[in-house]
Design a protein around this motif. Structure first.
Motif, PDB file in Angstrom:
ATOM      1  N   UNK A   1     -13.679  -6.132  -4.373  1.00 44.48           N
ATOM      2  CA  UNK A   1     -13.012  -5.955  -5.653  1.00 44.48           C
ATOM      3  C   UNK A   1     -12.450  -4.553  -5.813  1.00 44.48           C
ATOM      4  N   UNK A   2     -13.208  -3.568  -5.355  1.00 44.11           N
ATOM      5  CA  UNK A   2     -12.732  -2.183  -5.429  1.00 44.11           C
ATOM      6  C   UNK A   2     -11.553  -1.948  -4.487  1.00 44.11           C
ATOM      7  N   UNK A   3     -11.617  -2.516  -3.278  1.00 46.28           N
ATOM      8  CA  UNK A   3     -10.526  -2.347  -2.326  1.00 46.28           C
ATOM      9  C   UNK A   3      -9.246  -3.014  -2.827  1.00 46.28           C
ATOM     10  N   UNK A   4      -9.389  -4.212  -3.412  1.00 44.86           N
ATOM     11  CA  UNK A   4      -8.218  -4.913  -3.956  1.00 44.86           C
ATOM     12  C   UNK A   4      -7.585  -4.121  -5.093  1.00 44.86           C
ATOM     13  N   UNK A   5      -8.415  -3.448  -5.874  1.00 38.63           N
ATOM     14  CA  UNK A   5      -7.893  -2.663  -6.994  1.00 38.63           C
ATOM     15  C   UNK A   5      -7.112  -1.451  -6.487  1.00 38.63           C
ATOM     16  N   UNK A   6      -7.643  -0.804  -5.441  1.00 35.57           N
ATOM     17  CA  UNK A   6      -6.926   0.338  -4.869  1.00 35.57           C
ATOM     18  C   UNK A   6      -5.553  -0.094  -4.347  1.00 35.57           C
ATOM     19  N   UNK A   7      -5.501  -1.252  -3.654  1.00 31.40           N
ATOM     20  CA  UNK A   7      -4.232  -1.761  -3.131  1.00 31.40           C
ATOM     21  C   UNK A   7      -3.291  -2.132  -4.265  1.00 31.40           C
ATOM     22  N   UNK A   8      -3.840  -2.742  -5.325  1.00 28.36           N
ATOM     23  CA  UNK A   8      -3.026  -3.162  -6.478  1.00 28.36           C
ATOM     24  C   UNK A   8      -2.417  -1.949  -7.173  1.00 28.36           C
ATOM     25  N   UNK A   9      -3.198  -0.877  -7.330  1.00 27.11           N
ATOM     26  CA  UNK A   9      -2.707   0.340  -7.986  1.00 27.11           C
ATOM     27  C   UNK A   9      -1.581   0.988  -7.182  1.00 27.11           C
ATOM     28  N   UNK A  10      -1.676   0.888  -5.847  1.00 11.84           N
ATOM     29  CA  UNK A  10      -0.687   1.530  -4.996  1.00 11.84           C
ATOM     30  C   UNK A  10       0.705   0.947  -5.217  1.00 11.84           C
ATOM     31  N   UNK A  11       0.757  -0.364  -5.504  1.00  7.29           N
ATOM     32  CA  UNK A  11       2.053  -1.013  -5.681  1.00  7.29           C
ATOM     33  C   UNK A  11       2.478  -1.114  -7.147  1.00  7.29           C
ATOM     34  N   UNK A  12       1.524  -1.052  -8.070  1.00 11.38           N
ATOM     35  CA  UNK A  12       1.866  -1.270  -9.482  1.00 11.38           C
ATOM     36  C   UNK A  12       2.239   0.014 -10.191  1.00 11.38           C
ATOM     37  N   UNK A  13       1.796   1.161  -9.733  1.00 13.51           N
ATOM     38  CA  UNK A  13       2.051   2.407 -10.462  1.00 13.51           C
ATOM     39  C   UNK A  13       2.798   3.391  -9.574  1.00 13.51           C
TER      40      UNK A  13
END
Length: 526
Positions: free
Chosen positions: A514-526
């Protein structure tokens, strides 16, 4: 004050009732002291018992054969606050009377549920299951009969119960005890939905009373019992007719009344089992019998089972549940458990003895799948909640507005269209948006240390491979069970600790992913 009364009064030393909604307010400290005074002076005879309020709870249970969770419901009968405290006194006092009777009639070891603590004896589902499994493996061959009484609490015969109460008392019951017995057998009730609908028609609102400046206000359906009497006389509240069979399950006196109900049957079956060199234990409506395979063949055991079923009907007016009555054979040389008559059929197949939350398959003792499923389900849910909570907290800390955060909930997913599945952007629905907004408002208002407290609670219960609070985690329970079952070099392996640690590692992987997915999601969303 006689010893029995003293034992009952000791159960009232502290107020630990729940602040649920009933006809009366939650008991105050002053009312607790008044109840103790009434018991000491005999004024308890004037106690007014109120009708029960019923409701259903719905939950899911894991079916091992179907490999899935299925819905189930249970009817709850809720006594008033003052009645609950009164039943606590009678339950504790009756437990002492029952224990004295059980010791004098050599059935003290039979009933293992809801017993009072005895010097030098520690009873729990762990110690009792170990006793049964150790006794099973002490013979080269063992027959195991496991049964269940059909609708046990709902079908208890009132006359038989009253007769057995007089037996354990050794005389006629005192008048206050007779009144208590009538309140638990001939009770009236009303469903919560019906009551609230009737009060709405009568234009009666929930009443409130202060419990002190630091506590939330206590609630009751009516402001006082005089008002309740008026509503009853005016037929604005209508209860069910008096009950004629069975007792409500869950009050502080119900369990020990059930043990009293079974005294004749327990004494008879205990002597019959001892004649075969066997073991008989009963946990409320579940019973188990272990017999030596050297003394009895299959036909003899079948006849004994039939005798038990007949005796329960003749003596107790109770029916033994046919779908839950099973016969097993354990063979020490092959380390196998064979199940006969599964659900009334004559099919024979490999079996597992499920007793008090533990499984014995002839080779090892483990925790039953239902308990593990609960741990898995709750662990996934709580870890998932913590991941979502942590993500939202991080976004709020970055200074993003509610609008920014909701917009970033639009995610690419595969959606079904007329041409098949295609990759498209999916926005949250209105229900999800409201959930997000509520969570964000909660995060903005929470104290700095709240996230740490949430993390600590989830870690202790579902993520830590070490026991930090023995009574607050499944791992603590598993270690206690592992240690208890391993005492005395048993003839089976114990894999309880391994089961729970496996699920904890899965929870840890879920949190990491869950933490790794969030880091990846932040990289593309912000």
């Amino acid at each position: 004050m006689d010893p029995v009364m003293r034992v009952g009064v000791q159960a009232l030393e502290k107020l630990n009732g729940k602040n649920y909604l009933h006809f009366d307010f939650q008991v105050t400290e002053k009312e607790r002291r008044r109840l103790i005074s009434d018991i000491s002076t005999g004024n308890i005879i004037h106690h007014r018992y109120l009708p029960f309020i019923s409701f259903e709870i719905r939950f899911r249970i894991f079916r091992f054969k179907e490999k899935k969770a299925v819905p189930k419901s249970r009817k709850i009968m809720l006594p008033s606050h003052h009645d609950a405290l009164t039943y606590r006194y009678y339950g504790k006092a009756l437990n002492r009377i029952y224990s004295d009777y059980a010791i004098s009639h050599d059935i003290n070891d039979v009933a293992v549920a809801y017993r009072e603590a005895q010097p030098g004896v520690h009873l729990s589902n762990i110690t009792i299951a170990k006793e049964v499994f150790d006794y099973t493996t002490s013979f080269p061959k063992s027959w195991i009969i496991k049964g269940d009484f059909h609708h046990f609490f709902d079908t208890l015969d009132h006359q038989h119960l009253a007769l057995n109460l007089r037996k354990v008392f050794g005389r006629d019951m005192p008048k206050d005890w007779s009144k208590m017995l009538r309140s638990i057998t001939q009770y009236q009730s009303i469903s919560r939905k019906t009551l609230e609908r009737q009060l709405q028609v009568a234009r009666v609102r929930v009443a409130y009373r202060s419990n002190g400046s630091q506590k939330p206000k206590a609630r009751a359906y009516v402001s006082n019992l005089k008002k309740l009497g008026q509503l009853i006389r005016n037929k604005q509240i209508r209860f069910s007719g008096k009950n004629h069979v069975g007792i409500p399950q869950g009050t502080a006196v119900s369990a020990v009344l059930a043990n009293v109900y079974m005294i004749d049957f327990d004494e008879w079956l205990m002597k019959r089992c001892e004649g075969f060199g066997g073991l008989y234990r009963r946990y409320s409506d579940d019973f188990i019998i272990v017999l030596s395979g050297d003394q009895l063949n299959k036909a003899s055991v079948e006849n004994f089972m039939s005798e038990i079923i007949r005796k329960s009907q003749d003596l107790l007016h109770l029916k033994i549940e046919p779908t839950k009555t099973k016969l097993y054979l354990y063979e020490q040389n092959s380390h196998e458990v064979t199940l006969f008559y599964d659900h009334g059929t004559r099919k024979t197949k490999p079996g597992k003895i499920d007793y008090l939350g533990f499984i014995f398959d002839g080779v090892s003792v483990s925790m039953r799948p239902k308990s593990i499923y609960k741990f898995i389900y709750r662990g996934r849910r709580e870890v998932g909640k913590y991941i979502t909570f942590g993500r939202s907290y991080d976004l709020v800390r970055q200074g993003l507005t509610e609008s920014d955060i909701i917009q970033n909930k639009v995610v690419p997913k595969y959606v079904l269209s007329s041409t098949g599945y295609r990759r498209g952007y999916v926005a949250p629905n209105i229900h999800q948006v409201l959930q997000y907004l509520g969570r964000l408002q909660e995060i903005r208002q929470m104290k700095p240390g709240t996230l740490h407290s949430v993390h600590k609670g989830v870690t202790i219960r579902y993520l830590s491979g070490e026991v930090k609070k023995p009574r607050s985690s499944m791992l603590g329970y598993a270690l206690r069970a592992q240690e208890a079952f391993e005492v005395g070099k048993p003839k089976y392996r114990v894999v309880i600790k391994r089961q729970v640690l496996r699920q904890i590692r899965r929870n840890q992987r879920k949190l990491h992913q869950g933490r790794e997915n969030y880091k990846l999601w932040k990289r593309f969303k912000f």
